[in-house]
Design a protein around this motif. Structure first.
Motif, PDB file in Angstrom:
ATOM      1  N   PRO A   1      31.912  -6.540  31.163  1.00 13.71           N
ATOM      2  CA  PRO A   1      32.214  -7.932  31.523  1.00 13.71           C
ATOM      3  C   PRO A   1      33.847  -8.053  31.271  1.00 13.71           C
ATOM      4  O   PRO A   1      34.140  -7.763  30.211  1.00 13.71           O
ATOM      5  N   VAL A   2      34.400  -8.875  32.215  1.00  7.70           N
ATOM      6  CA  VAL A   2      35.486  -9.288  32.011  1.00  7.70           C
ATOM      7  C   VAL A   2      35.812 -10.929  32.603  1.00  7.70           C
ATOM      8  O   VAL A   2      34.885 -11.040  33.300  1.00  7.70           O
ATOM      9  N   THR A   3      36.975 -11.480  31.902  1.00  7.77           N
ATOM     10  CA  THR A   3      37.185 -12.921  32.260  1.00  7.77           C
ATOM     11  C   THR A   3      38.407 -12.929  33.121  1.00  7.77           C
ATOM     12  O   THR A   3      39.436 -12.208  32.758  1.00  7.77           O
ATOM     13  N   ILE A   4      38.363 -13.436  34.294  1.00  6.47           N
ATOM     14  CA  ILE A   4      39.508 -13.594  35.067  1.00  6.47           C
ATOM     15  C   ILE A   4      40.202 -14.875  35.263  1.00  6.47           C
ATOM     16  O   ILE A   4      39.171 -15.635  35.851  1.00  6.47           O
ATOM     17  N   SER A   5      41.179 -15.466  34.797  1.00  8.89           N
ATOM     18  CA  SER A   5      41.601 -16.901  34.934  1.00  8.89           C
ATOM     19  C   SER A   5      42.712 -16.959  35.916  1.00  8.89           C
ATOM     20  O   SER A   5      43.810 -16.426  35.775  1.00  8.89           O
ATOM     21  N   SER A   6      42.389 -17.824  36.879  1.00  6.75           N
ATOM     22  CA  SER A   6      43.191 -18.040  37.782  1.00  6.75           C
ATOM     23  C   SER A   6      43.026 -19.423  38.795  1.00  6.75           C
ATOM     24  O   SER A   6      41.980 -19.964  38.712  1.00  6.75           O
ATOM     25  N   SER A   7      43.946 -20.115  39.073  1.00  4.82           N
ATOM     26  CA  SER A   7      43.898 -21.376  39.724  1.00  4.82           C
ATOM     27  C   SER A   7      43.621 -21.084  41.233  1.00  4.82           C
ATOM     28  O   SER A   7      43.045 -21.860  41.878  1.00  4.82           O
ATOM     29  N   TYR A   8      43.400 -19.828  41.613  1.00  6.90           N
ATOM     30  CA  TYR A   8      42.975 -19.277  43.016  1.00  6.90           C
ATOM     31  C   TYR A   8      41.954 -18.460  42.969  1.00  6.90           C
ATOM     32  O   TYR A   8      41.468 -17.612  43.845  1.00  6.90           O
ATOM     33  N   PHE A   9      40.862 -19.004  41.993  1.00  5.45           N
ATOM     34  CA  PHE A   9      39.757 -18.006  41.848  1.00  5.45           C
ATOM     35  C   PHE A   9      38.884 -17.772  42.956  1.00  5.45           C
ATOM     36  O   PHE A   9      38.352 -16.974  43.195  1.00  5.45           O
ATOM     37  N   ASP A  10      38.760 -18.876  43.757  1.00  4.87           N
ATOM     38  CA  ASP A  10      37.946 -18.897  44.853  1.00  4.87           C
ATOM     39  C   ASP A  10      38.416 -17.899  45.944  1.00  4.87           C
ATOM     40  O   ASP A  10      37.825 -17.542  46.932  1.00  4.87           O
ATOM     41  N   LEU A  11      39.844 -17.364  46.006  1.00  2.55           N
ATOM     42  CA  LEU A  11      40.118 -16.473  46.941  1.00  2.55           C
ATOM     43  C   LEU A  11      39.983 -15.028  46.249  1.00  2.55           C
ATOM     44  O   LEU A  11      40.704 -14.020  46.903  1.00  2.55           O
ATOM     45  N   LEU A  12      39.213 -14.810  45.095  1.00  2.00           N
ATOM     46  CA  LEU A  12      39.311 -13.516  44.588  1.00  2.00           C
ATOM     47  C   LEU A  12      37.966 -12.926  44.560  1.00  2.00           C
ATOM     48  O   LEU A  12      36.846 -13.752  44.315  1.00  2.00           O
ATOM     49  N   ALA A  13      37.685 -11.635  44.440  1.00  2.00           N
ATOM     50  CA  ALA A  13      36.396 -11.160  44.081  1.00  2.00           C
ATOM     51  C   ALA A  13      36.902  -9.754  43.188  1.00  2.00           C
ATOM     52  O   ALA A  13      37.610  -9.271  43.278  1.00  2.00           O
ATOM     53  N   ALA A  14      35.943  -9.985  42.269  1.00  2.00           N
ATOM     54  CA  ALA A  14      36.392  -8.748  41.192  1.00  2.00           C
ATOM     55  C   ALA A  14      35.143  -8.205  40.488  1.00  2.00           C
ATOM     56  O   ALA A  14      34.020  -8.822  40.595  1.00  2.00           O
ATOM     57  N   SER A  15      35.273  -7.141  39.901  1.00  2.00           N
ATOM     58  CA  SER A  15      34.440  -6.237  39.278  1.00  2.00           C
ATOM     59  C   SER A  15      35.155  -5.428  38.255  1.00  2.00           C
ATOM     60  O   SER A  15      36.245  -5.178  38.354  1.00  2.00           O
ATOM     61  N   ALA A  16      34.187  -4.946  37.223  1.00  2.00           N
ATOM     62  CA  ALA A  16      34.963  -3.876  36.095  1.00  2.00           C
ATOM     63  C   ALA A  16      33.676  -3.140  35.890  1.00  2.00           C
ATOM     64  O   ALA A  16      32.585  -3.411  35.570  1.00  2.00           O
ATOM     65  N   ILE A  17      34.283  -1.917  35.587  1.00  2.00           N
ATOM     66  CA  ILE A  17      33.517  -0.856  35.269  1.00  2.00           C
ATOM     67  C   ILE A  17      34.223   0.029  34.239  1.00  2.00           C
ATOM     68  O   ILE A  17      35.118  -0.116  34.003  1.00  2.00           O
ATOM     69  N   THR A  18      33.402   0.661  33.298  1.00  2.00           N
ATOM     70  CA  THR A  18      33.736   1.887  32.358  1.00  2.00           C
ATOM     71  C   THR A  18      33.493   3.287  32.949  1.00  2.00           C
ATOM     72  O   THR A  18      32.494   3.375  33.488  1.00  2.00           O
ATOM     73  N   TRP A  19      34.410   4.134  33.104  1.00  2.00           N
ATOM     74  CA  TRP A  19      34.237   5.410  33.563  1.00  2.00           C
ATOM     75  C   TRP A  19      35.001   6.438  32.750  1.00  2.00           C
ATOM     76  O   TRP A  19      36.060   6.378  31.789  1.00  2.00           O
ATOM     77  N   GLN A  20      34.742   7.667  32.637  1.00  2.00           N
ATOM     78  CA  GLN A  20      35.292   8.792  32.188  1.00  2.00           C
ATOM     79  C   GLN A  20      35.815   9.748  33.000  1.00  2.00           C
ATOM     80  O   GLN A  20      35.224  10.226  33.909  1.00  2.00           O
ATOM     81  N   ASP A  21      37.056  10.202  32.586  1.00  2.00           N
ATOM     82  CA  ASP A  21      37.773  11.320  33.398  1.00  2.00           C
ATOM     83  C   ASP A  21      38.116  12.428  32.342  1.00  2.00           C
ATOM     84  O   ASP A  21      38.942  12.441  31.614  1.00  2.00           O
ATOM     85  N   ASN A  22      37.325  13.712  32.410  1.00  2.00           N
ATOM     86  CA  ASN A  22      37.389  14.326  31.406  1.00  2.00           C
ATOM     87  C   ASN A  22      37.320  13.929  29.955  1.00  2.00           C
ATOM     88  O   ASN A  22      36.285  13.451  29.763  1.00  2.00           O
ATOM     89  N   GLU A  23      38.320  13.853  29.210  1.00  2.00           N
ATOM     90  CA  GLU A  23      38.255  13.325  27.762  1.00  2.00           C
ATOM     91  C   GLU A  23      38.732  11.894  27.649  1.00  2.00           C
ATOM     92  O   GLU A  23      38.284  11.334  26.705  1.00  2.00           O
ATOM     93  N   ASP A  24      39.400  11.504  28.671  1.00  2.00           N
ATOM     94  CA  ASP A  24      39.781  10.047  28.732  1.00  2.00           C
ATOM     95  C   ASP A  24      38.637   8.938  29.502  1.00  2.00           C
ATOM     96  O   ASP A  24      37.803   9.317  30.335  1.00  2.00           O
ATOM     97  N   ILE A  25      38.648   7.906  28.560  1.00  2.00           N
ATOM     98  CA  ILE A  25      37.701   6.879  29.099  1.00  2.00           C
ATOM     99  C   ILE A  25      38.378   5.611  29.471  1.00  2.00           C
ATOM    100  O   ILE A  25      39.692   5.221  28.792  1.00  2.00           O
ATOM    101  N   PHE A  26      37.983   4.757  30.707  1.00  2.00           N
ATOM    102  CA  PHE A  26      38.776   3.829  31.370  1.00  2.00           C
ATOM    103  C   PHE A  26      38.038   2.674  31.715  1.00  2.00           C
ATOM    104  O   PHE A  26      36.724   2.864  31.930  1.00  2.00           O
TER     105      PHE A  26
END
Length: 199
Positions: free
Chosen positions: A90-115
Motif C-alpha cells: 500500500p502507498v498513498t499518492i497525494s496530488s490535485s490531478y489524481f483523476d489523471l493518474l493510475a498507480a500500483s506498488a509492489i515489493t520485489w527482490q533482486d539478488n540480495e536487494d529488496i525494492f
C-alpha cells in the motif's frame, strides 16, 4: 480502446510454456460491474476480440533480417517483469490531478536487494506535482541504490522505427531524494517507476 499483440491459440504441452494472466472488468466502488454483470462480460469480450484482431500488428518487437527495435509497448511491459511473485504494497499518492493518474506498488527482490517499486501513469498533458507516502516498510530506504525510470516523449504519438529505434525508451537515473515520503514532478503523458531500495 485496448489493443494487445497477443494471439489466443492452443499450445501443446511439449512446446514452450505460456502464461496467461487474469483479466477482468471490475469496479471497486460497486458500480455497473458488480460481481460480474452482463455488462462486464461484454466489455471483457470486446477486450478479447481486440486480442484476436490485433495479434500481428503492432508487435512489441519489430524486426527484419538484420535489425530490430522495441516499441513503446515493449518498453512499458518491462516495467512489469518483476510483478510475478511480488507482493502488493500500500502507498498513498497525494496530488490535485489524481483523476489523471493510475498507480500500483509492489515489493520485489533482486539478488540480495529488496525494492519497493511504485509505478505511476500520468494520462494528462501537464506535469503533475505529487507526494508518495509508503507506510509499513520493514526497513528504511537506501537512496544510494534507488532509481527512477521514465517512459515518455515530446509527442504523444511518437513511435520507434528502424531509423530511430530509441526515440521512445525508458530513461533511468538515480533517485537521491528517495524516502518513505517524497515529492516528485511527473512528466506529461508518462509512465514513471520509482525503485526504492530497502536497507
Amino acid at each position: 480502446m485496448l489493443h494487445s499483440g497477443m494471439k489466443i491459440v492452443k499450445y501443446s504441452s511439449r512446446h514452450t510454456k505460456v502464461f496467461v494472466s487474469e483479466y477482468a472488468v471490475n469496479n471497486d466502488k460497486g458500480g455497473d460491474a458488480g460481481n460480474g454483470s452482463l455488462l462486464a462480460s461484454l466489455a471483457e469480450a470486446a477486450f478479447l476480440t481486440g486480442l484476436e484482431k490485433n495479434s500481428w500488428n503492432p508487435d512489441a518487437i519489430v524486426f527484419n533480417s538484420w535489425q530490430q527495435y522495441g516499441t513503446p509497448s515493449y518498453w512499458m511491459q518491462t516495467y512489469f517483469r518483476e510483478s510475478s511473485g511480488s507482493a502488493i504494497h500500500p502507498v498513498t499518492i497525494s496530488s490535485s490531478y489524481f483523476d489523471l493518474l493510475a498507480a500500483s506498488a509492489i515489493t520485489w527482490q533482486d539478488n540480495e536487494d529488496i525494492f519497493l517499486r511504485v509505478k505511476i501513469v500520468n494520462f494528462g498533458p501537464s506535469a503533475v506535482n505529487l507526494t508518495i507516502s509508503s507506510s509499513g516498510l520493514q526497513a528504511g530506504v537506501n537512496a544510494a541504490k534507488s532509481t527512477v525510470t521514465v517512459l515518455t516523449s515530446s509527442n504523444l504519438l511518437d513511435e520507434n522505427s528502424f531509423s530511430e529505434p530509441n526515440k521512445v525508451v525508458p530513461v533511468t537515473r538515480e533517485l537521491l531524494n528517495a524516502a518513505q515520503e517524497m515529492q516528485f514532478l511527473l512528466l506529461p503523458f508518462s509512465l514513471t517507476s520509482f525503485d526504492l531500495a530497502m536497507f
